[in-house]
Write a protein that holds these residues in place. Structure first.
Motif, PDB file in Angstrom:
ATOM      1  N   TYR A  46      41.973  30.226  58.937  1.00  0.00           N
ATOM      2  CA  TYR A  46      41.797  31.674  59.040  1.00  0.00           C
ATOM      3  C   TYR A  46      40.298  31.963  59.048  1.00  0.00           C
ATOM      4  O   TYR A  46      39.534  31.385  58.264  1.00  0.00           O
ATOM      5  CB  TYR A  46      42.446  32.375  57.848  1.00  0.00           C
ATOM      6  N   VAL A  55      44.825  35.245  52.380  1.00  0.00           N
ATOM      7  CA  VAL A  55      44.250  36.162  53.373  1.00  0.00           C
ATOM      8  C   VAL A  55      44.060  37.578  52.835  1.00  0.00           C
ATOM      9  O   VAL A  55      43.233  38.325  53.359  1.00  0.00           O
ATOM     10  CB  VAL A  55      45.113  36.207  54.655  1.00  0.00           C
ATOM     11  N   VAL A 105      43.708  33.456  63.358  1.00  0.00           N
ATOM     12  CA  VAL A 105      44.603  32.522  62.659  1.00  0.00           C
ATOM     13  C   VAL A 105      44.992  31.427  63.645  1.00  0.00           C
ATOM     14  O   VAL A 105      45.416  31.718  64.764  1.00  0.00           O
ATOM     15  CB  VAL A 105      45.875  33.230  62.149  1.00  0.00           C
ATOM     16  N   SER A 135      49.677  30.134  62.325  1.00  0.00           N
ATOM     17  CA  SER A 135      49.819  31.044  63.457  1.00  0.00           C
ATOM     18  C   SER A 135      51.219  30.998  64.041  1.00  0.00           C
ATOM     19  O   SER A 135      51.620  31.897  64.780  1.00  0.00           O
ATOM     20  CB  SER A 135      48.808  30.684  64.547  1.00  0.00           C
ATOM     21  N   ALA A 145      45.384  40.126  61.159  1.00  0.00           N
ATOM     22  CA  ALA A 145      45.505  38.704  61.491  1.00  0.00           C
ATOM     23  C   ALA A 145      46.943  38.352  61.810  1.00  0.00           C
ATOM     24  O   ALA A 145      47.230  37.625  62.763  1.00  0.00           O
ATOM     25  CB  ALA A 145      45.001  37.843  60.336  1.00  0.00           C
TER      26      ALA A 145
END
Length: 444
Positions: free
Chosen positions: A26, A56, A250, A255, A274
């Motif tokens: 990230y 995150v 990401v 992802s 994100a």
């Protein structure tokens, strides 16, 4: 002087036998994270994406410079607790773990947390410095002076880590705070880069001109040219005085693990952006529908039959080729409580095992340190059979032996035909008639 980050994250599955990417990364305005999951079929991709997902939220929270190291430490501890919960909930996830490098920025201050053998580098001017320390077996050998830096580059056990996040209470990262300067360049990378690309080459790329994205692309490309067999993931971030990047990125396993993104009070946060970015980037369009064919005549059915036969022949040939390839693959695992070298793939296809033990050693798994018991149970991949044998040798060396000297009567006293005799129980020969020897495996 205000500083912001211009960043880029990239990931590639690599050229090895891994069927999925177990790295996650990230990059955001105030947070950089890279995790390299491990555990094979014990869900390394789950471990890396889970820990990243628990961190995150730090991006955009605006923690002060005085508190951010404690905030980062606590968040990693909570992520590790979450690993423990998931491991207990699912047998498939038991034994999983992940490295983790996390950097949280507040102004010019940078809090750094690291556990495992993923690495972070800082380029300041023309000087490139590794700012994290590997938690690995090879690093221990280096620290003890048992190997040199050149030997470490090609050591067969450079992938054995000694500390990672596994959900246990003693999984603690190294913590530090650094000062960022305008012009600094940061690199976070998994061992898919550093195990295959010389450190001098990495340093030269970091010194080269170009944007963070250009540098990240170069690092992925050079790793692929080096025929890396592992997943490759990099995060590059440049400290700039002007406005930096604002859209979080990401990559890797995280992802691909989709889910509803979070918002706070209806306001988009970096974490939610994100998640949305990941969802847009990796959503695949639906397969196009084929138009229905009209009535099929005899020639059509013949053509279909020939195509089917040809397809089956190709599938059979590919299957046989895959079988031959699988018989050249080796890994180290557990067989009936002992460390064993397996030939084949460390996977099952329904009720069929795709591997079988080629050598069962006398090394008992329960005699290894707890961390390595888990690693063996999760299987250790090897490049070939000699590499598997070297893994067994290293594991054998981890077993603590009772090296208390054994008293014996030397041959010239015991008249034993050239062999020392053990001292009989309950007897005490004169001291000048006794020697001591080390038990087998304890010789210097």
């Amino acid at each position: 002087m205000a500083i912001s980050l211009s960043y880029a994250a990239r990931s590639h599955i690599g050229l090895g036998t891994k069927s999925r990417n177990e790295d996650s990364a990230y990059a955001g305005p105030e947070l950089l994270v890279l995790c390299d999951g491990m555990g094979g079929h014990a869900a390394g991709d789950v471990a890396s994406s889970l820990v990243l997902g628990e961190l995150v939220h730090l991006d955009g929270e605006g923690d002060g410079a005085d508190d951010m190291l404690d905030v980062l430490k606590d968040s990693i501890a909570k992520a590790n607790d979450r690993l423990a919960e998931v491991s207990h909930e699912s047998a498939d996830s038991s034994g999983m773990g992940t490295t983790c490098i996390a950097m949280l920025r507040s102004g010019t201050k940078l809090a750094v947390a690291n556990i495992g053998d993923s690495r972070a580098y800082l380029r300041r001017g023309n000087r490139v410095t590794q700012i994290t320390r590997d938690h690995s077996f090879v690093q221990q050998l280096l620290d003890e002076g048992r190997i040199n830096a050149q030997e470490a580059l090609h050591h067969p056990q450079r992938s054995l880590v000694t500390r990672v996040l596994t959900g246990k209470t003693d999984d603690h990262p190294d913590l530090s705070v650094r000062e960022l300067r305008s012009g600094d360049r940061l690199l976070l990378c998994s061992d898919g880069v550093t195990d295959y690309v010389a450190e001098d080459t990495v340093a030269d790329i970091l010194r080269s001109p170009g944007s963070a994205g250009d540098i990240a692309d170069q690092l992925i490309a050079i790793s692929l040219r080096a025929s890396t067999r592992d997943n490759i993931t990099v995060v590059v971030a440049d400290a700039v005085e002007s406005d930096g990047s604002t859209k979080p990125q990401v990559v890797g396993a995280a992802s691909q693990r989709r889910g509803p993104h979070r918002t706070e009070g209806g306001v988009s946060t970096p974490a939610s952006r994100a998640a949305a970015l990941s969802h847009r980037t990796h959503d695949e369009p639906e397969a196009p529908e084929l138009a229905e064919e009209g009535h099929a005549g005899p020639l059509t059915w013949l053509r279909r039959g020939l195509v089917t036969v040809a397809a089956l022949a190709v599938i059979a040939a590919a299957g046989y080729g895959t079988f031959l390839w699988s018989q050249e693959q080796y890994f180290v695992g557990e067989s009936e409580g002992n460390v064993a070298i397996f030939r084949g793939l460390s996977q099952d296809l329904g009720p069929w095992s795709l591997s079988e033990p080629s050598t069962v050693t006398d090394v008992r798994v329960d005699e290894l340190p707890p961390f390595y018991q888990e690693r063996v149970s999760a299987t250790l991949s090897a490049d070939d059979e000699p590499d598997a044998e070297s893994i067994v040798t290293e594991l054998r060396g981890l077993i603590e032996r009772d090296c208390t000297p054994i008293p014996v009567i030397p041959p010239d006293v015991g008249q034993s035909g050239g062999r020392s005799l053990p001292v009989p129980p309950g007897t005490e020969p004169p001291a000048d008639q006794i020697e001591t020897v080390l038990p087998p495996g304890c010789e210097e």
